[in-house]
Motif scaffolding. Structure first.
Motif, PDB file in Angstrom:
ATOM      1  N   VAL A   1      -0.233  14.707   4.153  1.00 19.33           N
ATOM      2  CA  VAL A   1      -0.669  13.930   2.905  1.00 19.33           C
ATOM      3  C   VAL A   1      -1.629  13.054   3.488  1.00 19.33           C
ATOM      4  O   VAL A   1      -1.514  12.140   4.470  1.00 19.33           O
ATOM      5  N   THR A   2      -2.818  13.032   2.901  1.00 19.32           N
ATOM      6  CA  THR A   2      -4.094  12.244   3.087  1.00 19.32           C
ATOM      7  C   THR A   2      -4.747  11.698   1.921  1.00 19.32           C
ATOM      8  O   THR A   2      -5.026  12.378   0.945  1.00 19.32           O
ATOM      9  N   ASN A   3      -4.700  10.568   1.752  1.00 14.42           N
ATOM     10  CA  ASN A   3      -5.444   9.611   0.863  1.00 14.42           C
ATOM     11  C   ASN A   3      -4.877  10.069  -0.857  1.00 14.42           C
ATOM     12  O   ASN A   3      -5.161  10.127  -1.585  1.00 14.42           O
ATOM     13  N   GLY A   4      -3.295  10.154  -0.534  1.00 14.46           N
ATOM     14  CA  GLY A   4      -2.364  10.416  -1.788  1.00 14.46           C
ATOM     15  C   GLY A   4      -2.621  11.795  -1.967  1.00 14.46           C
ATOM     16  O   GLY A   4      -1.714  12.166  -3.037  1.00 14.46           O
TER      17      GLY A   4
ATOM     18  N   GLY B   1      12.827  13.132  -2.381  1.00 16.18           N
ATOM     19  CA  GLY B   1      13.581  13.865  -1.518  1.00 16.18           C
ATOM     20  C   GLY B   1      14.958  14.331  -1.944  1.00 16.18           C
ATOM     21  O   GLY B   1      15.283  15.388  -1.347  1.00 16.18           O
ATOM     22  N   VAL B   2      15.567  13.448  -2.572  1.00 17.20           N
ATOM     23  CA  VAL B   2      16.970  13.886  -2.904  1.00 17.20           C
ATOM     24  C   VAL B   2      17.174  15.091  -3.768  1.00 17.20           C
ATOM     25  O   VAL B   2      17.661  16.238  -3.738  1.00 17.20           O
TER      26      VAL B   2
ATOM     27  N   PRO C   1      11.372  15.940   3.555  1.00 13.16           N
ATOM     28  CA  PRO C   1      11.767  15.890   2.112  1.00 13.16           C
ATOM     29  C   PRO C   1      10.779  14.853   1.606  1.00 13.16           C
ATOM     30  O   PRO C   1      10.931  14.363   0.424  1.00 13.16           O
ATOM     31  N   PHE C   2       9.939  14.146   2.318  1.00 14.81           N
ATOM     32  CA  PHE C   2       9.096  13.249   1.702  1.00 14.81           C
ATOM     33  C   PHE C   2       7.539  13.488   1.708  1.00 14.81           C
ATOM     34  O   PHE C   2       7.230  14.453   2.276  1.00 14.81           O
ATOM     35  N   LYS C   3       6.848  12.620   0.851  1.00 15.20           N
ATOM     36  CA  LYS C   3       5.402  12.818   0.942  1.00 15.20           C
ATOM     37  C   LYS C   3       4.759  11.346   1.394  1.00 15.20           C
ATOM     38  O   LYS C   3       4.714  10.279   0.667  1.00 15.20           O
TER      39      LYS C   3
END
Length: 466
Positions: free
Chosen positions: A204-207, A454-455, A427-429
Motif C-alpha cells: 500500500v502506497t499513499n492509500g 482483516g477478520v 490480512p491488513f492494508k
C-alpha cells in the motif's frame, strides 16, 4: 452484543452427525467492534521475548475460546520453560476434506517506552489507531484468525475442513514453540493440509493498494559469530597479539564482497507480476528481470531497492562487534556477529566456505548461531491459494495477487517439514512506510478499520477454501 445459541453439540464442534443447519447472519459491524476490543486487550498483555511469558497471552485467548464453547489445550510447558506454552484448539467440520490451520505467535519483540508516544502495552485507541507492541507483528493477525473462526462457529457455517487454531511461543528468537509443537504433537497435525500465518505483504502506497502479497517462500536464517583470540595487555604498547585488527580486517573483506545474483522461479514471477504497475523502461525490466540484470542501468535501478536486492541474492549484514570494554586495554578476544540470509535453494555449507575464504585468516573462528530451517516453497495451484485469490478479488477487482518472498523468517518451515502447505497472509492494508517503520520499531499500531477488514477477509478465505 454477542449472540448465544443453545446448541450444545454444535458448541462442542460435533457437526458431522447433525442435520443441515441454516446459517445465521453475522452482524459485521458488531463483530468489528468486538474484534477491536479484543485486540486492544490482547496488546495490553506484555509477552516480550525474552523472557516471553506467553502463558498470559495464552490464558487470555483460552478464556475467549472457552466462552465460545471451544475445548482448549495449553501444551509443551515442560520443554518451553516457565511461563511458556503453546495453545491449540479446533473447530470441527464433517471431515470430508483435510484441515486448515491458523497459526500466530504470542510473543513480541522488546519495546523501548521512551521512544513511543504511548505506553507500548497500553492497547490505546488513539487517532484512529490501536497502538501496542504486536499490533502488526503479530497479535493483530492472531485476532483476525481468532474472530474469523468464532464468526464461523456462531454462524453455523457447514465445514468440510476442520479449522485448527494454534498460538506458538518463542517465534521472535528461536521458533522453539513451533519446533516443539511439531515434534510433540504429530497427531494434532496429521490431517492438516494448509496452514496460514505471517509472511504475506499487501503493498500500500499513499492509500492505494498495489497488490495482495501471499508468502509462498522465505529466506533462511544462517547467523554466524566470528571470534579471534589474542593476548590481553596495556593499550599504550601495541602488539601483534591484538585480536581486534585481525577481526576488523576479516570483516572488511566480507563487507566488501558482493554475493552473486540469483533469480529463483518465485521471485521471477513476482517481478513479472508487479511490472504492470510501473512505467517504461522499468516495466520491461521487471517483466524479465533475468535479462534486465545484464543491463547496467537496469541493474543499478533494481538493486537500488533494498527489498529487490535482498530477494535476488544471499545477504550478509554485520550487526554486532565486540572488543575491549576499556579504551586502554587490548582484549583477550574480539568477536562479531553476521546476519546471513540464504535464498531457499542455496546450500548453507557453501556459504560458510565462502565466508571462511573471504576472512582469509585461520585465526578467525566461525560458529553457527542459528541453523537454517528447511527450505520453504509452497505451491500456488491449490484450493487454499485460489480461495485467497477469490477473497482478494472481491475486495478489489483491479488489484492482483502475487507472491513476494519474505526476507525475514517465520514458523512456516517447521510446519512444512511434516507435509503441510504453509502460506504467509497479510490480512491488513498497511502503508508501506508504516510497516517498515513500526514492525520491530517504535509506535507500532494498526488502523481501527483494518481490524474489521482483516477478520472478514480471513472469514471469506476460510469459507471459500471449504
Amino acid at each position: 452484543m454477542r449472540r448465544i445459541f443453545s446448541l450444545p453439540l454444535l458448541l462442542l464442534g460435533v457437526t458431522s452427525t447433525l442435520p443441515a443447519q441454516t446459517e445465521r447472519p453475522i452482524d459485521w459491524k458488531a463483530l468489528e467492534a468486538e474484534s477491536q476490543r479484543v485486540l486492544s486487550d490482547y496488546l495490553k498483555i506484555n509477552t516480550t521475548n525474552p523472557p516471553g511469558n506467553e502463558i498470559q497471552g495464552a490464558l487470555f485467548l483460552k478464556h475467549i475460546l472457552e466462552r465460545e464453547g471451544f475445548a482448549v489445550q495449553l501444551l509443551d510447558s515442560s520443554e518451553l520453560g516457565t511461563g511458556r506454552v503453546n495453545l491449540y484448539t479446533r473447530l470441527k467440520g464433517n471431515g470430508s476434506k483435510k484441515a486448515i490451520a491458523l497459526v500466530h505467535h504470542i510473543d513480541v519483540v522488546p519495546a523501548s517506552p521512551q521512544f513511543w508516544d504511548v505506553d507500548p502495552f497500553s492497547g490505546a485507541v488513539k487517532d484512529g489507531y490501536i497502538w501496542g507492541r504486536g499490533a502488526l507483528d503479530m497479535k493483530g493477525e492472531g485476532v483476525t484468525h481468532l474472530m474469523a473462526m468464532i464468526a464461523i462457529k456462531r454462524s453455523g457455517m457447514p465445514l468440510n475442513r476442520d479449522i485448527v487454531f494454534i498460538g506458538n511461543s518463542d517465534e521472535e528468537l528461536g521458533s522453539k514453540g513451533a519446533i516443539v509443537f511439531v515434534k510433540n504433537h504429530p497427531d494434532l497435525l496429521r490431517d492438516v493440509e494448509f496452514l496460514v500465518t505471517e509472511g504475506g505483504n499487501n503493498d500500500v502506497t499513499n492509500g492505494k493498494l498495489n497488490y495482495f502479497g501471499v508468502g509462498v517462500a522465505e529466506k533462511r536464517t544462517f547467523w554466524q559469530r566470528l571470534v579471534v583470540k589474542g593476548v590481553p595487555s596495556h593499550g599504550s604498547r601495541p602488539t601483534k597479539q591484538n585480536p581486534v585488527p585481525k577481526l576488523v580486517a576479516a570483516l572488511d573483506r566480507i563487507a566488501r564482497y558482493e554475493t552473486p545474483l540469483h533469480v529463483t522461479p518465485g521471485v521471477d514471477k513476482f517481478f513479472h507480476d508487479i511490472s504492470r504497475t510501473y512505467s517504461e523502461p522499468q516495466k520491461s525490466w521487471l517483466s524479465n528481470v533475468t535479462v534486465a540484470l545484464r543491463n547496467p542501468k537496469a541493474k543499478e535501478w533494481i538493486l537500488g531497492d533494498v527489498y529487490f536486492n535482498a530477494i535476488l541474492r544471499n545477504t550478509i549484514s554485520l550487526t554486532g562487534l565486540t572488543g575491549s570494554n576499556k579504551t586502554n586495554v587490548i582484549p583477550p578476544e574480539a568477536s562479531a556477529e553476521l546476519d546471513v540470509r540464504l535464498l531457499p535453494d542455496q546450500i548453507p555449507a557453501e556459504m560458510l566456505a565462502t565466508l571462511k575464504r573471504l576472512a582469509a585468516d585461520t585465526a578467525v573462528h566461525f560458529t553457527t548461531l542459528l541453523e537454517p530451517k528447511a527450505p520453504l516453497e509452497s505451491p500456488t495451484n491449490t484450493d487454499f491459494f485460489r480461495a485467497i485469490e477469490r477473497a482478494s478479488r472481491e475486495r478489489d477487482p483491479n488489484v492482483f495477487v502475487t507472491t513476494p518472498m519474505l526476507t525475514g523468517a517465520t514458523d512456516r518451515p517447521s510446519y512444512q517439514k511434516v507435509g503441510i502447505k504453509a502460506y504467509g497472509l497479510d490480512p491488513f492494508k498497511v502503508e508501506r512506510t508504516e510497516s517498515q517503520r513500526e514492525v520491530h520499531g517504535n509506535n507500532e499500531r494498526l488502523r481501527v478499520e483494518n481490524v474489521g477488514f482483516g477478520v472478514r477477509y480471513v472469514y471469506d478465505i476460510l469459507r471459500y477454501a471449504q
